[in-house]
Design a protein around this motif. Structure first.
Motif, PDB file in Angstrom:
ATOM      1  N   ALA A  56       0.823  -1.209   0.000  1.00 19.85           N
ATOM      2  CA  ALA A  56       0.000   0.000   0.000  1.00 19.85           C
ATOM      3  C   ALA A  56       0.856   1.257   0.000  1.00 19.85           C
ATOM      4  O   ALA A  56       0.421   2.325  -0.428  1.00 19.85           O
ATOM      5  N   PRO A  65       1.789   3.509  -3.686  1.00 19.72           N
ATOM      6  CA  PRO A  65       1.489   2.079  -3.663  1.00 19.72           C
ATOM      7  C   PRO A  65       2.090   1.403  -4.904  1.00 19.72           C
ATOM      8  O   PRO A  65       2.294   2.060  -5.918  1.00 19.72           O
ATOM      9  N   SER A  88      -6.151  -7.358   2.623  1.00 23.77           N
ATOM     10  CA  SER A  88      -6.347  -6.862   1.263  1.00 23.77           C
ATOM     11  C   SER A  88      -7.266  -7.791   0.483  1.00 23.77           C
ATOM     12  O   SER A  88      -6.990  -8.973   0.328  1.00 23.77           O
TER      13      SER A  88
END
Ligand SMILES: Cc1cc2nc3c(=O)[nH]c(=O)nc-3n(C[C@H](O)[C@H](O)[C@H](O)COP(=O)(O)O)c2cc1C
Ligand code: SF4
Ligand code: SF4
Ligand code: FES
Lengths: 322, 447
Positions: A56, A65, A88
């Protein structure tokens, strides 16, 4: 030292550490599954793609990211990096896809496979896979072959993690190729059989995450969850003699290396404790070993079904019923 | 017809020999570089020329050269990528076959710029006959003092070798190429480290396409300023295009970048339109890995602007309505061609050529091939089309090397632009087996 955040948990690690190893320092759910990476075998990793994670933020210096998911086993952490694993959705979705890819050609012959109960692919399928398949095509098949006297290769089950090739690499400098052909018809094959005539070749069986490489001296004797794993040692001139012996009553069915919770051979004083073929294949006699006590195995829940670690209260109860 | 910087003398009889080549201005760039320029000046000239790599990715060559690590006491290598195996691409073959000395000249000048004293040309196994042509030319260059020790008295030494591959597309991927050149199985390496830091035998290495290296010759000869005047602002210079498919006059052409696609397909100097007076249905402008364009997006972009043969114009519209210049493998399809069949054909190629290292590419390419084969053979379901779209999303970006992407993109683009043709194969299995889905039965497309 650099700071990295994985699934909202911050940890400080040495520069050059991979995301995978940083996650292993945290432990628990944060650790991505690894089907090909194996710390004691330099050069492994990057192939199976099950350890994909989302970055990220790249680092404090460059907090953008990363556009693609990265393999945590082979990507080094940067100071200020923010990694998402179980948090995620993209990771969960793509990891699920990798599991699907690994399974489409797998024979799913767990009922007749010796690895069942201690198989990383079973565990992975359970934790990340879907019930049902979208695959309607014919699966690729190979004939089983022998790699030396004591090792059986079921190529159908192989996920091409290349770990056994790296074991062979460490054992001999005469190995030419471990993998023949390419694409989905790649096969781990006879070059290894020819090249690896070595006292430590049996360790290939232990690094194999699936039931592609099995021990011919113990296969088909018993389900792994009926056996009681015990730490044991013996006097050996070739290896450390520290192993796990798998007992059925007083009978010794199998000998393996001692493995940690990631399924990797234990490392003592910086040296992986591989065992020699003699200890593995030829010493199935209790008198040759000193039993140190039960081996705790927390990776595969099914193994502890034998309740070998605790005195079993039910044991006497059954006796009374008899 | 535009300027010819690479193929100017291609028709001169005997141009493959040293003497004829030399009489037509050959090896001047070597003389100029070694006698009047420092290696750094050569690098700067190439950087200034804005030359983009001609191997497919279009990475600026000068920038790649400037990344090359230069640790003390470690050799550096230049490796020429002559593995050319992308379906539809056959430009490097033409250049090496007819003008072997142009490549050798480029190798000498470029090696000098990079400080490499040993360089390699890695050529695909099927080009064995070209290996012989190149080796003959290299022998001549040695004999004339352009290779070996103390070239032209400059104190610079260079040895040049040609190494044949075993006939694997994947060995065109630069790190697989290096593995293969080292004598190993051609599995791509994990990056980083990039070859510029750790390449051949662990030493800093530049890998460049045949045409990129050949283009260094005119850049040094005419200078970067002159080179920049050719082409467009973002795509300088000339490019070799290998045109094939249903064209009236297929072949290898050198174009000035920025020529309009319409002119290139229909112009008298170029392909002279579609063969047998048919209409064009689709175009793959840059080799099998790039997205296919349907008829209405070939000569015009989605916004109605003229489409040009340049890096920026061909990719105008991104993946939604554009494509890429890629390696310059220009494949035209006439109204009677079947897109499903062609997509299956490409999928079969990628599945066969995947090295098999990483699971998404190894399993995904083979899966797509099987599904496409079923659809083409009248055994598909509607859900197969979505399945294909999903598989290629799961391969894309999740693999070690770009072959995974290269396999996924053509399928994604074919479904994006020709979905109804896939559906027709499912709903008309018998017709699909008998004949192709012609352009005229596509109601959504007007010409
Ligand atoms: C699967 C695959 C195949 C490739 N094949 C070739 C090839 O045959 N020739 C080539 O020049 N580049 C090929 N490339 C690109 C090379 O990896 C590399 O980018 C190129 O040689 C760099 O040269 P350039 O910068 O001069 O374009 C291939 C890439 C991939 C992923
Ligand atoms: S045989 Fe086992 S260890 Fe070897 S590549 Fe296959 S799965 Fe990996
Ligand atoms: S993407 Fe395909 S060709 Fe590239 S490394 Fe992975 S399996 Fe090999
Ligand atoms: S464990 Fe990282 S790719 Fe296999």
């Amino acid at each position: 030292m650099v700071k990295v955040t994985i699934d909202d948990i911050e940890i400080e690690v040495e520069e050059g550490t991979t995301i995978m190893n940083a996650a292993r320092m945290i432990g628990g759910d944060v650790v991505p599954p690894a089907m090909c990476y194996y710390s004691s075998l330099p050069g492994t990793g990057g192939k199976c793609r099950t350890c994909l994670v989302e970055i990220a933020a790249g680092s404090t210096k460059d907090p953008r990211p990363m556009p693609k998911l990265m393999v945590s086993c082979s990507t080094q952490v940067q100071d200020g990096m923010i990694v998402k694993n179980r948090t995620s959705e993209k990771v969960i979705e793509n990891r699920g896809a990798v599991v699907e890819f690994l399974l489409i050609n797998h024979p799913l012959d767990c009922p007749v496979c010796d690895q069942a109960g201690e198989c990383d692919l079973q565990d992975l399928g359970f934790s990340h896979g879907k019930a049902g398949t979208r695959y309607e095509e014919e699966r690729r098949t190979f004939d089983p072959i022998d790699i030396g006297e004591n090792i059986k290769l079921h190529m159908n089950r192989c996920i091409l993690c290349y770990r056994c090739v790296h074991v062979a690499n460490q054992l001999t400098d005469q190995r030419v190729h471990g993998a023949l052909h390419r694409g989905d018809h790649t096969e781990i094959s006879t070059y290894i059989e020819k090249a690896v005539d070595n006292d430590f070749s049996g360790n290939m069986i232990d690094v194999c995450p699936v039931g592609a490489l099995t021990d011919r001296t113990s296969r088909f004797k018993s389900r792994v969850w009926f056996l009681n794993p015990m730490n044991a040692s013996c006097e050996c001139t070739k290896c450390s003699g520290k192993a796990v012996v798998w007992m059925f009553g007083k009978q010794m069915y199998r000998v393996t290396t001692r493995q940690d919770k990631y399924g990797e051979v234990e490392v003592v004083d910086g040296k992986p404790e591989w065992i020699c073929n003699e200890c593995r294949f030829d010493k199935k006699d209790l008198s040759k070993w000193t039993i140190e006590g039960p081996r705790h195995i927390d990776r595969h829940s099914v193994i502890s079904q034998g309740h070998y670690e605790k005195p079993n209260p039910l044991k006497n109860a059954t006796k009374n019923i008899e | 017809m535009g300027r010819k910087l690479l193929l100017e003398h291609i028709d001169v009889p005997g141009i493959e020999t040293f003497d004829v080549y030399r009489n037509h201005g050959g090896y001047k760039s070597v003389e100029k570089a070694l006698k009047t320029m420092s290696p750094q000046e050569v690098v700067e000239e190439v950087q200034k020329s804005a030359l983009k790599g001609r191997g497919g990715a279009g990475f600026p060559t000068g920038m790649k050269w400037s990344f090359l690590a230069k640790p003390e006491g470690v050799p550096r290598y230049l490796v020429c990528n002559a593995d050319e195996s992308e379906p539809g691409t056959f430009k490097d073959r033409y250049l090496m076959e007819k003008l072997p000395h142009l490549l050798i000249e480029g190798m000498i000048t470029s090696s000098y710029a990079l400080g490499a004293n040993t360089s390699y040309i890695y050529i695909r196994g099927e080009y064995y006959f070209i290996l012989e042509i190149l080796e003959k030319a290299i022998d001549e260059a040695y004999a004339k003092g352009f290779l070996g020790k103390n070239i032209l008295g400059s104190g610079y030494d260079l040895d040049l070798y040609v190494a044949p591959g075993g006939g694997a597309y994947i060995c065109g991927e630069e790190t697989a190429l290096l593995e293969s050149l080292e004598g190993k199985r051609g599995n791509p390496r994990m990056k980083p480290p990039f070859p510029a830091i750790k390449g051949l035998y662990g030493c800093p290495t530049v890998v460049n396409n045949v045409e990129s290296i050949a283009a260094v010759v005119p850049i040094i000869n005419i200078g970067a300023d002159e080179y920049l005047k050719i082409g467009t602002e973002k795509s300088s210079g000339t490019k070799l295009i290998s045109a094939c498919g249903n064209l009236a006059r297929p072949g290898v052409y050198e174009i000035e970048l920025g020529l309009s696609v319409e002119e290139f397909i229909y112009g008298d100097d170029w392909c002279r339109g579609i063969a047998n007076g048919k209409k064009i249905k689709a175009l793959i402008p840059g080799g099998s890995s790039v997205p296919i364009l349907p008829a209405h997006l070939i000569t015009k972009t989605a916004t109605g602007e003229t489409r040009y043969m340049s890096y920026e114009s061909l990719s105008d519209g991104g993946f939604a309505s554009g494509s890429m210049l890629g390696s310059g493998g220009f494949i035209a399809f006439d109204e009677d061609q079947c897109i499903v069949r062609n997509t299956w054909n490409f999928a079969r190629f990628y599945s066969h050529e995947s090295c098999g290292q990483c699971s998404p590419c190894r399993e995904g390419t083979a899966w797509m091939e099987k599904v496409l084969r079923r659809i083409e053979n009248g055994e598909g379901n509607m859900r197969d089309i979505d399945l294909l779209a999903d598989i290629n999303k799961k391969i894309e970006g999740n693999t070690i090397c770009p072959l995974g992407d290269a396999a996924a993109w053509p399928v994604a683009a074919a479904i994006r632009h020709f979905r109804e043709e896939f559906e027709w194969h499912v709903t008309h299995p018998q017709d699909a087996l008998k004949g192709n889905y012609g352009l005229l039965s596509m109601p959504s497309i007007t010409l």
